[in-house]
Enzyme design. Structure first.
Site, PDB file in Angstrom:
ATOM      1  N   GLY A  19       0.828  -1.207   0.000  1.00  0.00           N
ATOM      2  CA  GLY A  19       0.000   0.000   0.000  1.00  0.00           C
ATOM      3  C   GLY A  19       0.857   1.250   0.000  1.00  0.00           C
ATOM      4  N   ASN A  87       1.792  -2.458   5.474  1.00  0.00           N
ATOM      5  CA  ASN A  87       1.007  -1.240   5.742  1.00  0.00           C
ATOM      6  C   ASN A  87      -0.423  -1.348   5.235  1.00  0.00           C
ATOM      7  OD1 ASN A  87       0.489   1.834   5.886  1.00  0.00           O
ATOM      8  ND2 ASN A  87       0.289   1.366   3.705  1.00  0.00           N
ATOM      9  N   SER A 141      -3.722  -0.298  14.117  1.00  0.00           N
ATOM     10  CA  SER A 141      -4.522   0.915  14.348  1.00  0.00           C
ATOM     11  C   SER A 141      -4.875   0.965  15.828  1.00  0.00           C
ATOM     12  CB  SER A 141      -5.804   0.844  13.525  1.00  0.00           C
ATOM     13  OG  SER A 141      -6.701   1.850  13.944  1.00  0.00           O
ATOM     14  N   TYR A 155     -13.262  -4.152  11.353  1.00  0.00           N
ATOM     15  CA  TYR A 155     -11.891  -3.624  11.184  1.00  0.00           C
ATOM     16  C   TYR A 155     -11.116  -3.726  12.493  1.00  0.00           C
ATOM     17  CZ  TYR A 155      -8.458   0.234  10.442  1.00  0.00           C
ATOM     18  OH  TYR A 155      -7.328   1.013  10.341  1.00  0.00           O
ATOM     19  N   ALA A 157     -11.674  -5.660  15.068  1.00  0.00           N
ATOM     20  CA  ALA A 157     -11.444  -7.069  15.441  1.00  0.00           C
ATOM     21  C   ALA A 157     -10.269  -7.634  14.641  1.00  0.00           C
ATOM     22  CB  ALA A 157     -12.710  -7.887  15.202  1.00  0.00           C
ATOM     23  N   ALA A 158     -10.204  -7.278  13.346  1.00  0.00           N
ATOM     24  CA  ALA A 158      -9.105  -7.782  12.507  1.00  0.00           C
ATOM     25  C   ALA A 158      -7.767  -7.177  12.950  1.00  0.00           C
ATOM     26  CB  ALA A 158      -9.384  -7.453  11.039  1.00  0.00           C
ATOM     27  N   LYS A 159      -7.759  -5.896  13.304  1.00  0.00           N
ATOM     28  CA  LYS A 159      -6.512  -5.252  13.753  1.00  0.00           C
ATOM     29  C   LYS A 159      -6.082  -5.816  15.117  1.00  0.00           C
ATOM     30  CE  LYS A 159      -5.533  -2.081  10.502  1.00  0.00           C
ATOM     31  NZ  LYS A 159      -4.343  -2.174   9.633  1.00  0.00           N
TER      32      LYS A 159
HETATM   33  N1  LIG Z   1      -5.589   6.878   8.015  1.00  0.00           N
HETATM   34  C1  LIG Z   1      -5.729   6.640   9.289  1.00  0.00           C
HETATM   35  O1  LIG Z   1      -6.215   7.481  10.057  1.00  0.00           O
HETATM   36  C2  LIG Z   1      -5.297   5.326   9.872  1.00  0.00           C
HETATM   37  C3  LIG Z   1      -5.436   5.175  11.256  1.00  0.00           C
HETATM   38  C4  LIG Z   1      -5.022   3.986  11.836  1.00  0.00           C
HETATM   39  C5  LIG Z   1      -4.486   2.987  11.056  1.00  0.00           C
HETATM   40  N2  LIG Z   1      -4.385   3.158   9.707  1.00  0.00           N
HETATM   41  C6  LIG Z   1      -3.815   2.049   8.930  1.00  0.00           C
HETATM   42  O2  LIG Z   1      -2.747   2.534   8.152  1.00  0.00           O
HETATM   43  C7  LIG Z   1      -2.659   1.781   6.939  1.00  0.00           C
HETATM   44  C8  LIG Z   1      -2.679   2.721   5.750  1.00  0.00           C
HETATM   45  O3  LIG Z   1      -3.886   3.471   5.779  1.00  0.00           O
HETATM   46  P1  LIG Z   1      -4.076   4.778   4.889  1.00  0.00           P
HETATM   47  O4  LIG Z   1      -5.085   5.595   5.583  1.00  0.00           O
HETATM   48  O5  LIG Z   1      -2.763   5.359   4.539  1.00  0.00           O
HETATM   49  O6  LIG Z   1      -4.770   4.122   3.598  1.00  0.00           O
HETATM   50  P2  LIG Z   1      -4.969   4.689   2.097  1.00  0.00           P
HETATM   51  O7  LIG Z   1      -4.626   6.136   2.035  1.00  0.00           O
HETATM   52  O8  LIG Z   1      -6.312   4.226   1.641  1.00  0.00           O
HETATM   53  O9  LIG Z   1      -3.900   3.853   1.286  1.00  0.00           O
HETATM   54  C9  LIG Z   1      -4.038   2.454   1.252  1.00  0.00           C
HETATM   55  C10 LIG Z   1      -2.976   1.873   0.351  1.00  0.00           C
HETATM   56  O10 LIG Z   1      -3.173   0.462   0.279  1.00  0.00           O
HETATM   57  C11 LIG Z   1      -3.518   0.094  -1.064  1.00  0.00           C
HETATM   58  N3  LIG Z   1      -4.519  -0.958  -0.986  1.00  0.00           N
HETATM   59  C12 LIG Z   1      -5.780  -0.883  -0.517  1.00  0.00           C
HETATM   60  N4  LIG Z   1      -6.385  -2.076  -0.609  1.00  0.00           N
HETATM   61  C13 LIG Z   1      -5.484  -2.926  -1.150  1.00  0.00           C
HETATM   62  C14 LIG Z   1      -5.496  -4.291  -1.492  1.00  0.00           C
HETATM   63  N5  LIG Z   1      -6.587  -5.058  -1.310  1.00  0.00           N
HETATM   64  N6  LIG Z   1      -4.373  -4.847  -1.994  1.00  0.00           N
HETATM   65  C15 LIG Z   1      -3.263  -4.098  -2.188  1.00  0.00           C
HETATM   66  N7  LIG Z   1      -3.181  -2.791  -1.886  1.00  0.00           N
HETATM   67  C16 LIG Z   1      -4.291  -2.214  -1.389  1.00  0.00           C
HETATM   68  C17 LIG Z   1      -3.999   1.375  -1.724  1.00  0.00           C
HETATM   69  O11 LIG Z   1      -3.839   1.394  -3.125  1.00  0.00           O
HETATM   70  P3  LIG Z   1      -4.980   0.769  -4.112  1.00  0.00           P
HETATM   71  O12 LIG Z   1      -6.288   1.306  -3.651  1.00  0.00           O
HETATM   72  O13 LIG Z   1      -4.565   1.210  -5.468  1.00  0.00           O
HETATM   73  O14 LIG Z   1      -4.885  -0.703  -3.948  1.00  0.00           O
HETATM   74  C18 LIG Z   1      -3.070   2.378  -1.073  1.00  0.00           C
HETATM   75  O15 LIG Z   1      -1.779   2.330  -1.652  1.00  0.00           O
HETATM   76  C19 LIG Z   1      -3.818   0.791   6.978  1.00  0.00           C
HETATM   77  O16 LIG Z   1      -3.379  -0.444   7.475  1.00  0.00           O
HETATM   78  C20 LIG Z   1      -4.792   1.434   7.953  1.00  0.00           C
HETATM   79  O17 LIG Z   1      -5.616   0.467   8.559  1.00  0.00           O
HETATM   80  C21 LIG Z   1      -4.775   4.306   9.090  1.00  0.00           C
END
Ligand SMILES: NC(=O)c1ccc[n+]([C@@H]2O[C@H](COP(=O)([O-])OP(=O)(O)OC[C@H]3O[C@@H](n4cnc5c(N)ncnc54)[C@H](OP(=O)(O)O)[C@@H]3O)[C@@H](O)[C@H]2O)c1
Length: 263
Positions: A19, A87, A141, A155, A157-159
């Site tokens: 990601g 990630n 998360s 979400y 539960a999975a995390k």
């Molecule tokens: N943002 C927050 O506030 C937050 C808070 C806590 C934890 N997190 C965690 O941080 C991580 C990143 O989150 P983010 O907010 O940066 O997400 P994001 O901006 O949506 O980016 C997600 C990335 O993962 C890729 N992706 C999504 N589904 C995929 C799949 N099935 N297979 C391969 N790649 C996939 C996306 O590209 P494509 O769509 O092109 O595949 C993108 O590169 C996640 O694990 C999330 O749970 C985020």
């Protein structure tokens, strides 16, 4: 001089960031490259802009066959990885509590947020163990420890499962030269977060700003008073994968602006 030392800290290291095209993953990929690592990124769609020097692999990591393909390409072209940043993850499941979540939603939540990492680790670990070195980061998360029933049930539960798995793996492999660490971000200002908030605001018939304030209240407040910039989360990851963090393994680091009301 100090800048020069930081910029070469990860020189010669191969890093895979799942990601890595958006949000937190993109910020991590760029930070690791700035520190000298050769960076491989994955996502389903090609990045909007070509990141200088990153090797991109298109893959849907919620599918076992795509995980195998990524692992094979990484092994064939790079001889494995030194740094693995799991990630990729998402909360794209319906809100509204237990009755809204189907078997399919639960299965997807686990495929995306747990099994993608389990499978990728399993494919890449044998080579890391052979070399007796490497760092694996699981991006979890704060929701894994602080579930919100209306919006993050599956979400969270999975995390939570990812947290437990990451701890077990660290205990299993840390005597063999590897480090395994969980990072639990709080609210980060990414595209995914904006979409999540826009959907909730639309459903509730309120503005994005009102929904953002609601979310802050729902999670119990964010003392720092704002969301994190993904760069700030990426900076923690950059430190954790560096030799400076050589005694850190098996821990779960929250980076949440002071959100957790516990000591
Ligand atoms: N943002 C927050 O506030 C937050 C808070 C806590 C934890 N997190 C965690 O941080 C991580 C990143 O989150 P983010 O907010 O940066 O997400 P994001 O901006 O949506 O980016 C997600 C990335 O993962 C890729 N992706 C999504 N589904 C995929 C799949 N099935 N297979 C391969 N790649 C996939 C996306 O590209 P494509 O769509 O092109 O595949 C993108 O590169 C996640 O694990 C999330 O749970 C985020």
């Amino acid at each position: 001089m100090e800048q020069h030392i930081q910029d070469t800290e990860l020189k010669g290291k191969i890093a895979l960031v799942t990601g890595g095209t958006k949000g937190i993953g993109k910020a991590i990929a760029n930070k690791l490259a700035q520190a000298g690592a050769q960076v491989i990124i994955t996502a389903r769609n090609s990045p909007a802009e070509i990141n200088s020097g990153h090797h991109f692999i298109a893959a849907d990591l919620s599918k076992a066959e795509d995980v195998s393909r990524v692992a094979k390409e990484v092994a064939d072209q790079f001889g494995g990885v030194d740094i693995l940043i799991n990630n990729m993850g998402a909360n794209t499941f319906p809100g509204g509590g237990f009755a809204t979540l189907s078997d399919e939603d639960w299965d997807q939540a686990l495929q995306i947020n747990l099994l993608s990492s389990v499978r990728l680790d399993r494919a890449l670990l044998p080579e890391m163990l052979k070399k007796k070195r490497g760092v694996i980061i699981h991006i979890s998360s704060t929701s894994g420890q602080f579930p919100i029933w209306e919006s993050t049930m599956a979400y969270s539960a999975a995390k939570a499962a990812l947290n437990a798995y990451s701890k077990s793996l660290a205990t299993e492999v840390s005597s063999q030269g590897l480090r395994v660490i969980t990072v639990s971000p709080g609210l980060n200002k990414t595209e995914a977060m904006t979409t999540f908030l826009e959907d909730l605001a639309k459903k509730a018939g309120i503005t994005l700003e009102e929904m953002t304030n609601n979310l802050f209240a729902r999670v119990g407040g964010v003392p720092i008073g704002r969301m994190a910039d993904p760069e700030e989360t990426a900076e923690l990851v950059r430190f954790l994968v560096s030799p400076k963090a050589s005694y850190i393994t098996g821990a779960n680091y929250a980076i949440d602006g002071g959100n957790f009301p516990i000591v």
